[in-house]
Design a protein around this motif. Structure first.
Motif, PDB file in Angstrom:
ATOM      1  N   MET A   1      17.361   7.072  26.252  1.00  0.00           N
ATOM      2  CA  MET A   1      17.903   6.657  24.971  1.00  0.00           C
ATOM      3  C   MET A   1      17.226   5.345  24.577  1.00  0.00           C
ATOM      4  SD  MET A   1      20.228   7.250  22.572  1.00  0.00           S
ATOM      5  CE  MET A   1      21.527   8.253  23.187  1.00  0.00           C
ATOM      6  N   VAL A   2      16.797   5.289  23.327  1.00  0.00           N
ATOM      7  CA  VAL A   2      16.145   4.076  22.828  1.00  0.00           C
ATOM      8  C   VAL A   2      17.189   2.977  22.624  1.00  0.00           C
ATOM      9  CG1 VAL A   2      14.213   5.265  21.731  1.00  0.00           C
ATOM     10  CG2 VAL A   2      16.278   4.865  20.434  1.00  0.00           C
ATOM     11  N   THR A   3      16.758   1.728  22.774  1.00  0.00           N
ATOM     12  CA  THR A   3      17.674   0.600  22.635  1.00  0.00           C
ATOM     13  C   THR A   3      17.658   0.005  21.233  1.00  0.00           C
ATOM     14  OG1 THR A   3      15.962  -0.876  23.470  1.00  0.00           O
ATOM     15  CG2 THR A   3      17.546  -0.002  25.073  1.00  0.00           C
ATOM     16  N   THR A   4      16.617   0.310  20.456  1.00  0.00           N
ATOM     17  CA  THR A   4      16.555  -0.197  19.090  1.00  0.00           C
ATOM     18  C   THR A   4      17.057   0.878  18.125  1.00  0.00           C
ATOM     19  OG1 THR A   4      14.278   0.561  18.847  1.00  0.00           O
ATOM     20  CG2 THR A   4      14.606  -1.721  19.567  1.00  0.00           C
ATOM     21  N   GLU A   5      17.690   0.429  17.051  1.00  0.00           N
ATOM     22  CA  GLU A   5      18.250   1.364  16.078  1.00  0.00           C
ATOM     23  C   GLU A   5      17.155   2.196  15.424  1.00  0.00           C
ATOM     24  OE1 GLU A   5      20.597   1.055  11.860  1.00  0.00           O
ATOM     25  OE2 GLU A   5      21.203  -0.297  13.476  1.00  0.00           O
ATOM     26  N   PRO A   6      17.318   3.514  15.408  1.00  0.00           N
ATOM     27  CA  PRO A   6      16.293   4.373  14.792  1.00  0.00           C
ATOM     28  C   PRO A   6      16.149   4.096  13.299  1.00  0.00           C
ATOM     29  CG  PRO A   6      17.882   5.685  16.052  1.00  0.00           C
ATOM     30  CD  PRO A   6      18.405   4.287  15.984  1.00  0.00           C
ATOM     31  N   LYS A   7      14.916   4.060  12.819  1.00  0.00           N
ATOM     32  CA  LYS A   7      14.623   3.853  11.396  1.00  0.00           C
ATOM     33  C   LYS A   7      14.623   5.224  10.723  1.00  0.00           C
ATOM     34  CE  LYS A   7      13.375  -0.538  11.854  1.00  0.00           C
ATOM     35  NZ  LYS A   7      14.480  -1.398  12.080  1.00  0.00           N
ATOM     36  N   ILE A   8      15.732   5.553  10.053  1.00  0.00           N
ATOM     37  CA  ILE A   8      15.883   6.863   9.452  1.00  0.00           C
ATOM     38  C   ILE A   8      16.536   6.754   8.081  1.00  0.00           C
ATOM     39  CG2 ILE A   8      16.024   8.167  11.598  1.00  0.00           C
ATOM     40  CD1 ILE A   8      19.034   8.040  11.375  1.00  0.00           C
ATOM     41  N   SER A   9      16.437   7.827   7.327  1.00  0.00           N
ATOM     42  CA  SER A   9      17.145   7.952   6.059  1.00  0.00           C
ATOM     43  C   SER A   9      18.501   8.587   6.369  1.00  0.00           C
ATOM     44  CB  SER A   9      16.346   8.846   5.109  1.00  0.00           C
ATOM     45  OG  SER A   9      17.141   9.192   3.999  1.00  0.00           O
ATOM     46  N   LEU A  10      19.585   7.987   5.882  1.00  0.00           N
ATOM     47  CA  LEU A  10      20.917   8.502   6.196  1.00  0.00           C
ATOM     48  C   LEU A  10      21.135   9.922   5.697  1.00  0.00           C
ATOM     49  CD1 LEU A  10      23.161   5.380   5.581  1.00  0.00           C
ATOM     50  CD2 LEU A  10      22.397   6.324   7.755  1.00  0.00           C
ATOM     51  N   ASN A  11      20.522  10.288   4.588  1.00  0.00           N
ATOM     52  CA  ASN A  11      20.688  11.631   4.046  1.00  0.00           C
ATOM     53  C   ASN A  11      19.568  12.581   4.466  1.00  0.00           C
ATOM     54  OD1 ASN A  11      23.057  10.988   2.682  1.00  0.00           O
ATOM     55  ND2 ASN A  11      21.906  10.134   0.974  1.00  0.00           N
ATOM     56  N   GLY A  12      18.634  12.088   5.279  1.00  0.00           N
ATOM     57  CA  GLY A  12      17.509  12.916   5.701  1.00  0.00           C
ATOM     58  C   GLY A  12      17.924  13.978   6.694  1.00  0.00           C
ATOM     59  N   ALA A  17      12.922  18.364  17.329  1.00  0.00           N
ATOM     60  CA  ALA A  17      11.843  17.536  17.889  1.00  0.00           C
ATOM     61  C   ALA A  17      11.874  16.119  17.321  1.00  0.00           C
ATOM     62  CB  ALA A  17      10.490  18.185  17.622  1.00  0.00           C
ATOM     63  N   GLU A  18      12.086  16.002  16.016  1.00  0.00           N
ATOM     64  CA  GLU A  18      12.151  14.675  15.392  1.00  0.00           C
ATOM     65  C   GLU A  18      13.343  13.888  15.919  1.00  0.00           C
ATOM     66  OE1 GLU A  18      10.268  15.444  10.976  1.00  0.00           O
ATOM     67  OE2 GLU A  18      12.320  16.106  11.372  1.00  0.00           O
ATOM     68  N   THR A  19      14.482  14.541  16.080  1.00  0.00           N
ATOM     69  CA  THR A  19      15.674  13.874  16.593  1.00  0.00           C
ATOM     70  C   THR A  19      15.453  13.396  18.021  1.00  0.00           C
ATOM     71  OG1 THR A  19      17.052  15.270  15.176  1.00  0.00           O
ATOM     72  CG2 THR A  19      18.151  14.155  17.002  1.00  0.00           C
ATOM     73  N   CYS A  20      14.826  14.223  18.821  1.00  0.00           N
ATOM     74  CA  CYS A  20      14.526  13.824  20.202  1.00  0.00           C
ATOM     75  C   CYS A  20      13.607  12.607  20.237  1.00  0.00           C
ATOM     76  CB  CYS A  20      13.883  14.982  20.958  1.00  0.00           C
ATOM     77  SG  CYS A  20      15.011  16.325  21.317  1.00  0.00           S
ATOM     78  N   THR A  29      18.462  17.506  27.007  1.00  0.00           N
ATOM     79  CA  THR A  29      19.543  16.523  26.943  1.00  0.00           C
ATOM     80  C   THR A  29      20.226  16.582  25.585  1.00  0.00           C
ATOM     81  OG1 THR A  29      18.271  15.114  28.431  1.00  0.00           O
ATOM     82  CG2 THR A  29      20.111  14.088  27.265  1.00  0.00           C
ATOM     83  N   LEU A  30      19.445  16.698  24.520  1.00  0.00           N
ATOM     84  CA  LEU A  30      20.015  16.832  23.176  1.00  0.00           C
ATOM     85  C   LEU A  30      20.866  18.095  23.086  1.00  0.00           C
ATOM     86  CD1 LEU A  30      20.245  15.758  20.277  1.00  0.00           C
ATOM     87  CD2 LEU A  30      18.215  17.129  19.733  1.00  0.00           C
ATOM     88  N   HIS A  31      20.387  19.178  23.653  1.00  0.00           N
ATOM     89  CA  HIS A  31      21.143  20.437  23.656  1.00  0.00           C
ATOM     90  C   HIS A  31      22.467  20.270  24.395  1.00  0.00           C
ATOM     91  CE1 HIS A  31      21.968  24.695  23.625  1.00  0.00           C
ATOM     92  NE2 HIS A  31      22.125  24.667  24.935  1.00  0.00           N
ATOM     93  N   ARG A  32      22.440  19.553  25.514  1.00  0.00           N
ATOM     94  CA  ARG A  32      23.665  19.317  26.293  1.00  0.00           C
ATOM     95  C   ARG A  32      24.676  18.498  25.488  1.00  0.00           C
ATOM     96  NH1 ARG A  32      22.641  15.605  30.447  1.00  0.00           N
ATOM     97  NH2 ARG A  32      20.776  16.837  30.816  1.00  0.00           N
ATOM     98  N   TYR A  33      24.207  17.444  24.821  1.00  0.00           N
ATOM     99  CA  TYR A  33      25.093  16.632  23.983  1.00  0.00           C
ATOM    100  C   TYR A  33      25.658  17.446  22.821  1.00  0.00           C
ATOM    101  CZ  TYR A  33      23.640  12.305  26.345  1.00  0.00           C
ATOM    102  OH  TYR A  33      23.414  11.318  27.258  1.00  0.00           O
TER     103      TYR A  33
END
Length: 65
Positions: A1-12, A17-20, A29-33
């Motif tokens: 898990m990254v420690t810095t806040e992801p730079k994303i568009s809230l409505n995007g 793959a992009e989420t991972c 791991t994403l599938h498990r969550y």
């Protein structure tokens, strides 16, 4: 898990793959969550592919701190 806040568009809409990449997770791991209900996804009607909203990615990231 990254420690810095992801730079994303809230409505995007982000693919698995992009989420991972944004969260620094392996797709298993994403599938498990997702299966545990810790992060929710949507489904594109035309292709039946999963996507994650930017707001959901941020909510999940903040919950993991």
């Amino acid at each position: 898990m990254v420690t810095t806040e992801p730079k994303i568009s809230l409505n995007g809409r982000y693919s698995i793959a992009e989420t991972c990449n944004l969260l620094g997770l392996h797709r298993c791991t994403l599938h498990r969550y997702t299966a545990k209900g810790k992060i929710r996804y949507g489904v594109r009607r035309s292709t039946m592919r999963k996507f994650y909203l930017g707001s959901e990615i941020l909510r999940f990231w903040k919950a993991q701190l």
